[in-house]
Design a protein around this motif. Sequence first.
Motif, mmCIF file in Angstrom:
data_model
loop_
_atom_site.group_PDB
_atom_site.id
_atom_site.type_symbol
_atom_site.label_atom_id
_atom_site.label_comp_id
_atom_site.label_asym_id
_atom_site.label_seq_id
_atom_site.Cartn_x
_atom_site.Cartn_y
_atom_site.Cartn_z
ATOM 1 N N PHE A 119 0.837 -1.201 0.000
ATOM 2 C CA PHE A 119 0.000 0.000 0.000
ATOM 3 C C PHE A 119 0.873 1.253 0.000
ATOM 4 C CE2 PHE A 119 -2.678 3.099 2.444
ATOM 5 C CZ PHE A 119 -3.655 3.278 1.476
ATOM 6 N N GLN A 120 1.934 1.241 0.804
ATOM 7 C CA GLN A 120 2.852 2.386 0.846
ATOM 8 C C GLN A 120 3.586 2.542 -0.481
ATOM 9 O OE1 GLN A 120 6.097 2.134 3.705
ATOM 10 N NE2 GLN A 120 6.001 4.333 4.044
ATOM 11 N N THR A 121 4.006 1.412 -1.080
ATOM 12 C CA THR A 121 4.675 1.464 -2.382
ATOM 13 C C THR A 121 3.756 2.070 -3.433
ATOM 14 O OG1 THR A 121 6.047 -0.466 -1.868
ATOM 15 C CG2 THR A 121 5.744 0.073 -4.199
ATOM 16 N N TRP A 122 2.500 1.608 -3.450
ATOM 17 C CA TRP A 122 1.529 2.163 -4.402
ATOM 18 C C TRP A 122 1.399 3.677 -4.224
ATOM 19 C CZ3 TRP A 122 -2.942 4.658 -2.727
ATOM 20 C CH2 TRP A 122 -3.752 5.146 -3.759
ATOM 21 N N PHE A 123 1.226 4.133 -2.986
ATOM 22 C CA PHE A 123 1.019 5.560 -2.729
ATOM 23 C C PHE A 123 2.233 6.373 -3.168
ATOM 24 C CE2 PHE A 123 0.926 9.382 -0.069
ATOM 25 C CZ PHE A 123 -0.369 9.822 -0.298
ATOM 26 N N ASN A 124 3.433 5.885 -2.837
ATOM 27 C CA ASN A 124 4.649 6.621 -3.194
ATOM 28 C C ASN A 124 4.839 6.706 -4.707
ATOM 29 O OD1 ASN A 124 5.256 7.044 -0.503
ATOM 30 N ND2 ASN A 124 6.619 5.275 -0.350
ATOM 31 N N LYS A 125 4.401 5.672 -5.430
ATOM 32 C CA LYS A 125 4.581 5.670 -6.884
ATOM 33 C C LYS A 125 3.649 6.647 -7.587
ATOM 34 C CE LYS A 125 6.735 1.248 -7.921
ATOM 35 N NZ LYS A 125 6.667 0.022 -8.746
ATOM 36 N N GLN A 126 2.623 7.112 -6.910
ATOM 37 C CA GLN A 126 1.724 8.088 -7.532
ATOM 38 C C GLN A 126 2.321 9.496 -7.489
ATOM 39 O OE1 GLN A 126 -0.523 6.167 -9.017
ATOM 40 N NE2 GLN A 126 0.415 4.619 -7.689
ATOM 41 N N ALA A 127 3.306 9.710 -6.632
ATOM 42 C CA ALA A 127 3.927 11.027 -6.496
ATOM 43 C C ALA A 127 4.809 11.334 -7.713
ATOM 44 C CB ALA A 127 4.749 11.068 -5.213
ATOM 45 N N PRO A 128 5.089 12.622 -8.020
ATOM 46 C CA PRO A 128 4.549 13.808 -7.330
ATOM 47 C C PRO A 128 3.080 14.022 -7.691
ATOM 48 C CG PRO A 128 5.868 14.480 -9.206
ATOM 49 C CD PRO A 128 6.007 12.986 -9.108
ATOM 50 N N PHE A 129 2.293 14.449 -6.725
ATOM 51 C CA PHE A 129 0.849 14.489 -6.889
ATOM 52 C C PHE A 129 0.391 15.790 -7.549
ATOM 53 C CE2 PHE A 129 1.643 11.690 -3.281
ATOM 54 C CZ PHE A 129 0.907 10.568 -3.653
ATOM 55 N N GLU A 130 -0.316 15.633 -8.669
ATOM 56 C CA GLU A 130 -1.004 16.783 -9.239
ATOM 57 C C GLU A 130 -2.235 17.070 -8.387
ATOM 58 O OE1 GLU A 130 -1.856 16.143 -13.324
ATOM 59 O OE2 GLU A 130 0.182 15.485 -13.821
ATOM 60 N N LEU A 131 -2.894 18.187 -8.668
ATOM 61 C CA LEU A 131 -4.028 18.591 -7.840
ATOM 62 C C LEU A 131 -5.120 17.532 -7.830
ATOM 63 C CD1 LEU A 131 -5.518 20.620 -6.094
ATOM 64 C CD2 LEU A 131 -6.336 21.733 -8.191
#
Length: 272
Positions: A119-131
């Motif tokens: 879950f943490q890996t998934w979240f980090n891979k979405q960065a950098p976050f657009e609006l």
Amino acid sequence: YDYLNGESTIEPNLNDLAPIGKWERGIGNGCPFNLGTYFDRGNWVYSDDIQKNDPPVLFYNLFACGPGRLTDENYLAGAYIFNTTYGLITIASSKSGSMLYFNDFTEPLGEGSTIGEAFQTWFNKQAPFELWEQEWYYGMYLFGDPTLRVLKLDNYSPNKPEITGPINGAPEEEYTFQINDVKDPEGDAIYCYWDWGDGNNSGWKGPYTSDDDIIEHHTFYTKDTYIIKAKLKDVNGAESDWGTLNFSLSKNKLLSNFNFLKKLLYYLRITY
């Protein structure tokens, strides 16, 4: 907000005619409208429906808006794991949002990561976050035990380790013990646990790869016979049988040194 760009050009639009009535917003004044009014294949899902049906499912990734809103009484994400026999983990959003790009989650999960790590890996891979990503992903929660992991049904444990090393010695001397050429049938990463038989252990150490030699050092302090044990565990949690080696401290260090001096003096006297 037009999250995906060009949404306004996608039909149907607000107030377009539908087979029954007209198309309305999914969220109006903070309350979802009843999809069952428009589709006879669906209806409201309540927490007591989940409890009543008790689905035989261990893990849920809810592609829906708001089931993880902790301030709601009987919130759905909790109902799936706290009101059922089998539910262990739920991933859900506390507001509008859900998981996208599922491979970023399922790939590390399939490689042996815990659900929390994946879950943490998934979240980090979405960065950098657009609006739009901030508005969509922020507020995602994992409910349940994040240390759980998926085990392969055909996973086999590593081979039983064979410990080599000395079988006797003196107190307060460091000795070396070894497991040669560790093996896992699937070639998975391996961890090793040593129990020295004197109340001390190594904990799980590693990872090692198949064909590695594992070397450890230990010091014993009291005259006794110790059963040294070691076992292996692969990255998916499958554990081997214990390998053992008996090790004896037959003399204390002072007595051993005293006997050595006696022999030395004896030979010196003969030589003289």
